[in-house]
Every structure is written in C-alpha cells, then in structure tokens.
Scaffold this motif. Structure first.
Motif, PDB file in Angstrom:
ATOM      1  N   ALA A 296       0.832  -1.197   0.000  1.00  0.00           N
ATOM      2  CA  ALA A 296       0.000   0.000   0.000  1.00  0.00           C
ATOM      3  C   ALA A 296       0.869   1.251   0.000  1.00  0.00           C
ATOM      4  CB  ALA A 296      -0.932  -0.004   1.211  1.00  0.00           C
ATOM      5  N   MET A 297       1.963   1.207   0.759  1.00  0.00           N
ATOM      6  CA  MET A 297       2.893   2.327   0.745  1.00  0.00           C
ATOM      7  C   MET A 297       3.526   2.493  -0.635  1.00  0.00           C
ATOM      8  SD  MET A 297       6.311   3.486   1.043  1.00  0.00           S
ATOM      9  CE  MET A 297       7.293   2.102   1.596  1.00  0.00           C
ATOM     10  N   ALA A 298       3.823   1.370  -1.287  1.00  0.00           N
ATOM     11  CA  ALA A 298       4.392   1.424  -2.634  1.00  0.00           C
ATOM     12  C   ALA A 298       3.416   2.061  -3.612  1.00  0.00           C
ATOM     13  CB  ALA A 298       4.770   0.016  -3.100  1.00  0.00           C
ATOM     14  N   ILE A 299       2.131   1.746  -3.472  1.00  0.00           N
ATOM     15  CA  ILE A 299       1.120   2.359  -4.337  1.00  0.00           C
ATOM     16  C   ILE A 299       1.065   3.865  -4.108  1.00  0.00           C
ATOM     17  CG2 ILE A 299      -1.364   2.499  -4.780  1.00  0.00           C
ATOM     18  CD1 ILE A 299      -1.502  -0.503  -4.188  1.00  0.00           C
ATOM     19  N   ALA A 300       1.073   4.271  -2.840  1.00  0.00           N
ATOM     20  CA  ALA A 300       1.042   5.695  -2.516  1.00  0.00           C
ATOM     21  C   ALA A 300       2.253   6.420  -3.098  1.00  0.00           C
ATOM     22  CB  ALA A 300       0.988   5.888  -1.000  1.00  0.00           C
ATOM     23  N   VAL A 301       3.408   5.755  -3.086  1.00  0.00           N
ATOM     24  CA  VAL A 301       4.632   6.376  -3.594  1.00  0.00           C
ATOM     25  C   VAL A 301       4.638   6.421  -5.115  1.00  0.00           C
ATOM     26  CG1 VAL A 301       7.133   6.146  -3.768  1.00  0.00           C
ATOM     27  CG2 VAL A 301       6.006   5.787  -1.572  1.00  0.00           C
ATOM     28  N   PHE A 302       4.468   5.270  -5.764  1.00  0.00           N
ATOM     29  CA  PHE A 302       4.601   5.200  -7.212  1.00  0.00           C
ATOM     30  C   PHE A 302       3.508   5.980  -7.942  1.00  0.00           C
ATOM     31  CE2 PHE A 302       7.210   1.467  -6.165  1.00  0.00           C
ATOM     32  CZ  PHE A 302       8.299   1.707  -6.983  1.00  0.00           C
ATOM     33  N   VAL A 303       2.316   5.990  -7.388  1.00  0.00           N
ATOM     34  CA  VAL A 303       1.227   6.720  -8.032  1.00  0.00           C
ATOM     35  C   VAL A 303       1.239   8.183  -7.604  1.00  0.00           C
ATOM     36  CG1 VAL A 303      -1.276   6.862  -8.342  1.00  0.00           C
ATOM     37  CG2 VAL A 303      -0.172   4.631  -8.191  1.00  0.00           C
ATOM     38  N   GLY A 304       1.527   8.440  -6.342  1.00  0.00           N
ATOM     39  CA  GLY A 304       1.423   9.796  -5.823  1.00  0.00           C
ATOM     40  C   GLY A 304       2.512  10.749  -6.270  1.00  0.00           C
ATOM     41  N   VAL A 305       3.716  10.246  -6.486  1.00  0.00           N
ATOM     42  CA  VAL A 305       4.838  11.151  -6.784  1.00  0.00           C
ATOM     43  C   VAL A 305       4.688  11.836  -8.136  1.00  0.00           C
ATOM     44  CG1 VAL A 305       6.461   9.896  -5.337  1.00  0.00           C
ATOM     45  CG2 VAL A 305       6.195   9.239  -7.735  1.00  0.00           C
ATOM     46  N   SER A 306       3.861  11.294  -9.001  1.00  0.00           N
ATOM     47  CA  SER A 306       3.703  11.888 -10.333  1.00  0.00           C
ATOM     48  C   SER A 306       2.383  12.619 -10.497  1.00  0.00           C
ATOM     49  CB  SER A 306       3.824  10.800 -11.407  1.00  0.00           C
ATOM     50  OG  SER A 306       2.855   9.781 -11.215  1.00  0.00           O
ATOM     51  N   LEU A 307       1.681  12.875  -9.398  1.00  0.00           N
ATOM     52  CA  LEU A 307       0.369  13.506  -9.484  1.00  0.00           C
ATOM     53  C   LEU A 307       0.425  14.848 -10.197  1.00  0.00           C
ATOM     54  CD1 LEU A 307      -1.324  12.826  -6.027  1.00  0.00           C
ATOM     55  CD2 LEU A 307      -1.987  11.935  -8.243  1.00  0.00           C
ATOM     56  N   VAL A 308       1.272  15.744  -9.698  1.00  0.00           N
ATOM     57  CA  VAL A 308       1.377  17.080 -10.279  1.00  0.00           C
ATOM     58  C   VAL A 308       2.254  17.061 -11.517  1.00  0.00           C
ATOM     59  CG1 VAL A 308       2.065  19.470  -9.834  1.00  0.00           C
ATOM     60  CG2 VAL A 308       1.027  18.113  -8.008  1.00  0.00           C
ATOM     61  N   TYR A 309       3.298  16.251 -11.502  1.00  0.00           N
ATOM     62  CA  TYR A 309       4.236  16.216 -12.626  1.00  0.00           C
ATOM     63  C   TYR A 309       3.533  15.797 -13.915  1.00  0.00           C
ATOM     64  CZ  TYR A 309       8.485  15.227 -15.267  1.00  0.00           C
ATOM     65  OH  TYR A 309       9.481  15.223 -16.221  1.00  0.00           O
ATOM     66  N   ASN A 310       2.634  14.818 -13.831  1.00  0.00           N
ATOM     67  CA  ASN A 310       1.913  14.376 -15.029  1.00  0.00           C
ATOM     68  C   ASN A 310       1.036  15.480 -15.588  1.00  0.00           C
ATOM     69  OD1 ASN A 310       3.041  11.839 -14.978  1.00  0.00           O
ATOM     70  ND2 ASN A 310       1.301  10.864 -13.965  1.00  0.00           N
ATOM     71  N   GLU A 311       0.443  16.271 -14.704  1.00  0.00           N
ATOM     72  CA  GLU A 311      -0.378  17.385 -15.172  1.00  0.00           C
ATOM     73  C   GLU A 311       0.474  18.423 -15.893  1.00  0.00           C
ATOM     74  OE1 GLU A 311      -3.472  17.225 -15.075  1.00  0.00           O
ATOM     75  OE2 GLU A 311      -3.976  15.789 -13.503  1.00  0.00           O
ATOM     76  N   LEU A 312       1.712  18.610 -15.401  1.00  0.00           N
ATOM     77  CA  LEU A 312       2.622  19.541 -16.074  1.00  0.00           C
ATOM     78  C   LEU A 312       3.092  18.991 -17.416  1.00  0.00           C
ATOM     79  CD1 LEU A 312       4.804  20.698 -13.042  1.00  0.00           C
ATOM     80  CD2 LEU A 312       3.236  22.115 -14.363  1.00  0.00           C
ATOM     81  N   GLU A 313       3.393  17.704 -17.455  1.00  0.00           N
ATOM     82  CA  GLU A 313       3.862  17.083 -18.690  1.00  0.00           C
ATOM     83  C   GLU A 313       2.789  17.130 -19.775  1.00  0.00           C
ATOM     84  OE1 GLU A 313       6.951  15.203 -19.693  1.00  0.00           O
ATOM     85  OE2 GLU A 313       7.456  16.841 -18.338  1.00  0.00           O
ATOM     86  N   LYS A 314       1.549  16.862 -19.384  1.00  0.00           N
ATOM     87  CA  LYS A 314       0.449  16.879 -20.354  1.00  0.00           C
ATOM     88  C   LYS A 314      -0.100  18.286 -20.568  1.00  0.00           C
ATOM     89  CE  LYS A 314      -1.727  13.818 -17.907  1.00  0.00           C
ATOM     90  NZ  LYS A 314      -2.704  12.848 -17.372  1.00  0.00           N
TER      91      LYS A 314
END
Length: 333
Positions: free
Chosen positions: A86-104
């Motif tokens: 669950a911690m891995a999900i929070a890390v791998f999915v969460g760390v790109s939350l804002v970055y993906n919005e910037l990339e797209k």
C-alpha cells in the motif's frame, strides 16, 4: 480523452450531486474522482497488487511449523504485505500527481478554470488516498481468506469446501469486524495502518507539489523510514546527551549539549512518529490484543492536516506560467 476534458466532465457531473451548492466541495470531488479514475488505469497499480496477493496467498507454506507458529507467520506476512505494498502504491502513483499534469500541460487549463490550487491539491490527495484504501480493502479481504483457509484446512473437509468457506467467512469479518476468534483484532490493525498510510500519502503529495517524480519517490521513502525509526532517533539523541553529561561530570566542567544531540532531537520531532502505528501489528501477532489510543488517531489527523497545508502553501507559490516558458508573469491562484 485529454486529462483536462476528463476533469471538466467530472466537474460537470457533480452539478447534480448533493454537494452541488458548495462550489469548493464540488471542485474537490470532481478532481478526486478524476484522480481515482486515472490511478486505477495505472498498470503499476495492478502489478503491485498482484505481488501483494501472491505473497499473502503463500504466507502459510511453512507447513512443518505447528499451527500456532504458522498463524504468526501468516499474520506477519499479511500485515507486512498490506503495509508495504500500500505504501508502494502511494509512492509510485502519488509522486507523479502534479508532474503528469505539467507534462500533459493540463495544469494550465485546470488553474484557468474556477478551481483553486488548494482545491486541486486536496482533490488529488483524496483521489490518491481513495485508490490506496481500495487496494488495502482488497488485500485485507484476501488476508482474511488466507487466515481462515490455513485454520480450516487443519480439520476435515475438501479443498473447495474449505476455500469457499474461507471466502465467506472473510466477507463476514469485513462487515461484522472480527466476527471470528481467529481473526480477532485484524480490522483494528487495518484501520491503524490506514492512518499511517494517510500520513505517507500526504508526504507523497507534498513532495510531488515541488519536485520531480524521482526525487519525490526518494524523499517519501526516506520520510517513511525515518518515521518508522522515530523512537530510535529519540533514544539515540538521549544516549548522546547522557554520554555528554557523563563526560562533563567526569571532567568537572559545565555541560555543553552536542550539536548532534540537538539536530537528532529536532529531526525526531519533525518527522512523523510512524512507530506509534506499527506497534499495533506486534500486539495483534504476539499478544493477540490491540490498544488504539485516541491520541494516536488525533495525532495522525493533525499531522496530515499540517502536511497538506504546507503542500498547498508551496503549490500556490509555484509560477506555472514561467515554468511554461513565459518568464516575468505572476503565479495565478
């Protein structure tokens, strides 16, 4: 469908919801819904979940042990799998939350809409936390199935009969909270684990609000490790102080607190005390009892609120226009 279009559609779908009269909640729920939909499409999410379920399913393969020891192995691996993955999900999915919005480049469309940056970040957090909790629920269910199966196979009955009964009993445990003695205190530990994940997810959102995914991942993992070692850091600081006190007393000179003692003491009070949450796992495995202190729940809620407040403060100071390539413009709020 572009991300900004999905967000706008989700925003429009909330117009008929009970909270439609509250524009702030409407914005937050729209973003949370869109974040959850995007997260469940992430292939990494399913890879992590599959590994967790496999580990839980094979947690009782040490058949040479007695039933009591085997149940400790099943519970230990089950709790470890739920917490770690669950911690891995929070890390791998969460760390790109804002970055993906910037990339797209969808962030520029979003901030130009009647959506505040605070609502945007809180919505992202709620959507991510919902994703984590749904996976925790699935892992917890299969964890309960594993416990009932390894208990039921000790008696008489066919494989399919024991397995089917285990699925049914696990479902009863979820709705009636530890209905069976063999799963006593399991759900209490899951709740405390969710509190811990709430803090870790907040840090994941915090780091993603100003850093790259790689650095955000490193920062979140280090924060998790430091949080689990919080009480050890405090004991280390106390040991430094005692050594300095003994040395000053032996030399008959005034006590001068070492800088390392001050730094470790400050660090211990800044990082979250995640060890307070992990203690319930040890209680459930070795003592078969769990004590949930109201102060621990309050601590988790207040700490999460503080981390999210800091995230919003940093996010509101970011100048997306200059990052886009238009220097000299002021950040929009």
């Amino acid at each position: 469908e572009p991300a900004e279009d999905r967000l706008i559609n989700a925003y429009e779908q909330t117009q008929d919801a009970p909270w439609e009269r509250d524009p702030v909640m409407r914005e937050i729920i729209a973003i949370a819904r869109n974040t959850f939909k995007e997260a469940i499409r992430n292939r990494i999410l399913y890879i992590i979940l599959i590994f967790a379920l496999i580990l839980i399913a094979f947690s009782g393969v040490l058949s040479e042990l007695s039933i009591t020891e085997q149940m400790k192995v099943v519970k230990s691996l089950g709790f470890m799998s739920i917490n770690f993955f669950a911690m891995a999900i929070a890390v791998f999915v969460g760390v790109s939350l804002v970055y993906n919005e910037l990339e797209k480049k969808s962030i520029y469309t979003i901030v130009s809409k009647p959506i505040g940056r605070g609502q945007f970040l809180i919505g992202k957090y709620i959507g991510l936390l919902l994703t984590v909790y749904v996976n925790v629920l699935l892992m917890s269910y299969f964890f309960l199935v594993a416990i009932h199966y390894y208990t039921g196979r000790q008696g008489e009955g066919s494989f399919l009969g024991v397995l089917g009964g285990s699925f049914g009993k696990a479902l009863v445990d979820l709705f009636l909270w530890n209905h069976y003695a063999v799963t006593a205190n399991i759900m209490q530990v899951i709740v405390i684990t969710c509190m811990e994940l709430m803090i870790v997810t907040a840090f994941s959102v915090l780091y993603s609000s100003f850093s790259t995914p790689t650095l955000s991942m490193i920062f979140t993992v280090l924060t998790f490790i430091a949080g689990r070692l919080n009480e050890d850091i405090i004991r280390f600081s106390e040991q430094i102080y005692r050594n300095a006190y003994k040395a000053a007393r032996a030399a008959n000179v005034p006590l001068e607190v070492p800088l390392s003692c001050r730094l470790t003491n400050v660090a211990a009070h800044i990082v979250p005390n995640l060890g307070a949450f992990s203690k319930t796992v040890e209680q459930a495995i070795y003592e078969n009892r769990v004590q949930i202190w109201p102060g621990t729940i309050l601590y988790g809620l207040l700490y999460t609120a503080g981390v999210l407040s800091l995230s919003i403060l940093i996010f509101m100071r970011r100048n997306f226009k200059s990052e886009r390539g238009d220097p000299g413009t002021s950040p929009c709020c």
